[in-house]
Design an enzyme around this catalytic site. Sequence first.
Site, PDB file in Angstrom:
ATOM      1  N   PRO A  18       0.812  -1.115   0.099  1.00  0.00           N
ATOM      2  CA  PRO A  18      -0.021   0.103   0.049  1.00  0.00           C
ATOM      3  C   PRO A  18       0.731   1.152  -0.196  1.00  0.00           C
ATOM      4  O   PRO A  18       1.800   1.452   0.755  1.00  0.00           O
ATOM      5  CB  PRO A  18      -0.535  -0.155   1.393  1.00  0.00           C
ATOM      6  CG  PRO A  18      -0.003  -1.033   2.087  1.00  0.00           C
ATOM      7  CD  PRO A  18       0.864  -1.954   1.283  1.00  0.00           C
ATOM      8  N   CYS A 101       3.399   3.324   9.495  1.00  0.00           N
ATOM      9  CA  CYS A 101       3.654   4.647   8.815  1.00  0.00           C
ATOM     10  C   CYS A 101       4.136   5.662   9.716  1.00  0.00           C
ATOM     11  O   CYS A 101       3.678   5.778  10.909  1.00  0.00           O
ATOM     12  CB  CYS A 101       2.306   5.260   8.208  1.00  0.00           C
ATOM     13  SG  CYS A 101       2.558   6.731   7.603  1.00  0.00           S
ATOM     14  N   GLY A 214      12.997  -2.815   0.548  1.00  0.00           N
ATOM     15  CA  GLY A 214      14.193  -2.801  -0.063  1.00  0.00           C
ATOM     16  C   GLY A 214      14.444  -3.850  -1.192  1.00  0.00           C
ATOM     17  O   GLY A 214      15.560  -4.236  -1.385  1.00  0.00           O
TER      18      GLY A 214
END
Length: 333
Positions: A18, A101, A214
């Site tokens: 997302p 987040c 990553g």
Amino acid sequence: MPSLTPVPASHWKLSVAPMMDWTDRHCRYFHRLLSKNVLLYTEMVTTGALLHGDVARHLRFNAQEHPVALQLGGSEPADLARCAKLGELWEYDEINLNCGCPSERVQRGAFGACLMAEPQLVADCVKAMVDVVAVPITVKHRIGIDKNESYEFVRDFVGAVSEAGCPTFIVHARNAWLKGLSPKENREVPPLRYELVQRLKAEFPGLNIVVNGGITTPEQVAEQLRGLDGVMVGREAYHNPWWLASWDAAFYGAEPIAELTRETVEEQMVHYMAQEAAAHGTPWSSIARHMLGLRHGLPGARRWRQVWSDHKLKDLQPRDVMLLSHSEVQKTA
């Protein structure tokens, strides 16, 4: 209490993360053209936006997007339960709680990565959702917050939340620094520590553990899948979307789709743009922005992108823009 439907771990084998302002329903439609199996996630939708805003605007999606998961942002168990129920009613395949987040705006709302400091509150949120829906409830989180790099911190978080009924954890293998770093820097500065994610799987073998952060090559995906239940790819999937076209054959054992080419995908997107314009008045530019990486690495890709992102062409039909883009590519051949 709803009856939970068992979901195989392969549901989470590969997913696209997302990403705010990126993984809207147009982006997800585009990604689904490239892979039939990858799990897709919405942008984070806050409980406040759903409970006090336009539900259809936030939750509408195309049936072709399945399997698709709704990511929620919030920290009030009752509000999350109501929103999870809305997600189930709109037929999402999974409800995911954002505990990763790090942005200051999200922190001000008392959710996101700062929730990792309150595992019991997260457990209460999960239980509230589990009690009202039958679709899977999952949590996306970091391996730690700020400078706390102890494995025990994330282990105890996963342990507490799993007991509330969450069987699946999507782990961004970086700490979230709540102060001093921007969201962009939080994706790059804190070091990646995949070994902590592997330790979680070893300690909680009955849980589904998915790694994020990553991962940019098929070799990395294959390596992580040897010890974990899934891999979530973020920015690389967005900027180099043609990579998704190889996933079904490489990781799901599916036969390659012979007619799947960049050109056929672009053609389908042009048809979709016309449909969206007719149904919702959607300008083609708000859809085309998601496919600008489709020709990544090919001759003429830069000029092709320039045409599709040229707002001076906004009054043209998308098919005419496509023809113009191809003409420009031919000039660079």
